[in-house]
Design a protein around this motif. Sequence first.
Motif, mmCIF file in Angstrom:
data_model
loop_
_atom_site.group_PDB
_atom_site.id
_atom_site.type_symbol
_atom_site.label_atom_id
_atom_site.label_comp_id
_atom_site.label_asym_id
_atom_site.label_seq_id
_atom_site.Cartn_x
_atom_site.Cartn_y
_atom_site.Cartn_z
ATOM 1 N N PHE A 283 5.825 13.284 -0.123
ATOM 2 C CA PHE A 283 5.049 12.981 1.076
ATOM 3 C C PHE A 283 4.203 11.724 0.878
ATOM 4 C CE2 PHE A 283 1.038 13.369 3.413
ATOM 5 C CZ PHE A 283 1.520 13.392 4.713
ATOM 6 N N ALA A 284 3.537 11.613 -0.273
ATOM 7 C CA ALA A 284 2.709 10.437 -0.546
ATOM 8 C C ALA A 284 3.567 9.178 -0.617
ATOM 9 C CB ALA A 284 1.931 10.641 -1.839
ATOM 10 N N TYR A 285 4.721 9.256 -1.260
ATOM 11 C CA TYR A 285 5.608 8.104 -1.397
ATOM 12 C C TYR A 285 6.126 7.645 -0.028
ATOM 13 C CZ TYR A 285 9.578 5.297 -2.944
ATOM 14 O OH TYR A 285 10.470 4.288 -3.140
ATOM 15 N N ILE A 286 6.559 8.570 0.806
ATOM 16 C CA ILE A 286 7.062 8.221 2.130
ATOM 17 C C ILE A 286 5.944 7.652 2.998
ATOM 18 C CG2 ILE A 286 7.987 9.209 4.273
ATOM 19 C CD1 ILE A 286 9.646 11.089 2.499
ATOM 20 N N THR A 287 4.761 8.250 2.941
ATOM 21 C CA THR A 287 3.627 7.756 3.716
ATOM 22 C C THR A 287 3.261 6.341 3.298
ATOM 23 O OG1 THR A 287 2.795 10.009 3.966
ATOM 24 C CG2 THR A 287 1.240 8.216 4.382
ATOM 25 N N PHE A 288 3.226 6.079 1.988
ATOM 26 C CA PHE A 288 2.928 4.745 1.493
ATOM 27 C C PHE A 288 3.972 3.752 1.989
ATOM 28 C CE2 PHE A 288 3.419 1.447 -1.770
ATOM 29 C CZ PHE A 288 2.152 0.905 -1.745
ATOM 30 N N GLY A 289 5.225 4.128 1.985
ATOM 31 C CA GLY A 289 6.288 3.241 2.464
ATOM 32 C C GLY A 289 6.153 2.920 3.939
ATOM 33 N N ILE A 290 5.795 3.904 4.734
ATOM 34 C CA ILE A 290 5.614 3.683 6.171
ATOM 35 C C ILE A 290 4.448 2.742 6.424
ATOM 36 C CG2 ILE A 290 4.915 4.811 8.324
ATOM 37 C CD1 ILE A 290 6.572 7.250 7.368
ATOM 38 N N VAL A 291 3.338 2.971 5.757
ATOM 39 C CA VAL A 291 2.154 2.128 5.943
ATOM 40 C C VAL A 291 2.438 0.704 5.469
ATOM 41 C CG1 VAL A 291 -0.235 1.768 5.202
ATOM 42 C CG2 VAL A 291 0.528 4.042 5.864
ATOM 43 N N ARG A 292 3.092 0.564 4.336
ATOM 44 C CA ARG A 292 3.422 -0.762 3.818
ATOM 45 C C ARG A 292 4.350 -1.507 4.782
ATOM 46 N NH1 ARG A 292 6.560 -1.004 -1.568
ATOM 47 N NH2 ARG A 292 8.300 -1.496 -0.232
ATOM 48 N N GLY A 293 5.339 -0.826 5.324
ATOM 49 C CA GLY A 293 6.235 -1.444 6.287
ATOM 50 C C GLY A 293 5.513 -1.868 7.555
ATOM 51 N N TYR A 294 4.568 -1.049 7.995
ATOM 52 C CA TYR A 294 3.793 -1.374 9.192
ATOM 53 C C TYR A 294 2.990 -2.651 8.975
ATOM 54 C CZ TYR A 294 0.156 -1.050 12.740
ATOM 55 O OH TYR A 294 -0.708 -1.321 13.761
ATOM 56 N N PHE A 295 2.314 -2.752 7.823
ATOM 57 C CA PHE A 295 1.505 -3.931 7.568
ATOM 58 C C PHE A 295 2.356 -5.165 7.309
ATOM 59 C CE2 PHE A 295 -1.950 -0.911 7.033
ATOM 60 C CZ PHE A 295 -2.947 -1.566 7.736
ATOM 61 N N LYS A 296 3.529 -5.007 6.713
ATOM 62 C CA LYS A 296 4.420 -6.146 6.530
ATOM 63 C C LYS A 296 4.895 -6.682 7.868
ATOM 64 C CE LYS A 296 6.614 -6.339 2.183
ATOM 65 N NZ LYS A 296 7.867 -6.217 1.459
ATOM 66 N N ALA A 297 5.076 -5.800 8.847
ATOM 67 C CA ALA A 297 5.516 -6.223 10.170
ATOM 68 C C ALA A 297 4.385 -6.884 10.954
ATOM 69 C CB ALA A 297 6.060 -5.034 10.951
ATOM 70 N N LYS A 298 3.141 -6.540 10.670
ATOM 71 C CA LYS A 298 1.997 -7.058 11.419
ATOM 72 C C LYS A 298 1.422 -8.351 10.855
ATOM 73 C CE LYS A 298 1.004 -4.123 14.697
ATOM 74 N NZ LYS A 298 0.956 -4.515 16.078
ATOM 75 N N PHE A 299 1.619 -8.622 9.557
ATOM 76 C CA PHE A 299 0.991 -9.767 8.917
ATOM 77 C C PHE A 299 2.044 -10.703 8.340
ATOM 78 C CE2 PHE A 299 -2.165 -6.434 8.860
ATOM 79 C CZ PHE A 299 -3.319 -7.090 9.233
ATOM 80 N N ASP A 300 1.735 -12.026 8.347
ATOM 81 C CA ASP A 300 2.661 -12.984 7.758
ATOM 82 C C ASP A 300 2.365 -13.122 6.259
ATOM 83 O OD1 ASP A 300 0.332 -14.468 7.673
ATOM 84 O OD2 ASP A 300 1.060 -16.099 8.912
ATOM 85 N N ASP A 301 3.057 -14.059 5.613
ATOM 86 C CA ASP A 301 2.902 -14.224 4.167
ATOM 87 C C ASP A 301 1.513 -14.694 3.760
ATOM 88 O OD1 ASP A 301 5.489 -13.414 3.788
ATOM 89 O OD2 ASP A 301 6.293 -15.458 3.843
ATOM 90 N N GLU A 302 0.810 -15.344 4.670
ATOM 91 C CA GLU A 302 -0.532 -15.855 4.376
ATOM 92 C C GLU A 302 -1.627 -14.835 4.682
ATOM 93 O OE1 GLU A 302 -0.848 -19.458 6.561
ATOM 94 O OE2 GLU A 302 0.817 -20.402 5.508
ATOM 95 N N GLY A 303 -1.252 -13.667 5.168
ATOM 96 C CA GLY A 303 -2.225 -12.621 5.445
ATOM 97 C C GLY A 303 -2.815 -12.682 6.840
#
Length: 53
Positions: free
Chosen positions: A15-35
Amino acid sequence: MSFGDILYIIAIFLFAYITFGIVRGYFKAKFDDEGRRIDMIEDEDKGKKEKQD
């Protein structure tokens, strides 16, 4: 330790691993390489960045 306890611990880690993956994917989609937030970048900045690429 019973089988149920081991299964419970595995479920918690999964559960923790899947949740971390979802959150990481969400932030990667919202922010560019410069933050910077992609939806907050001005149109002029987008044009400059596309020209640089």
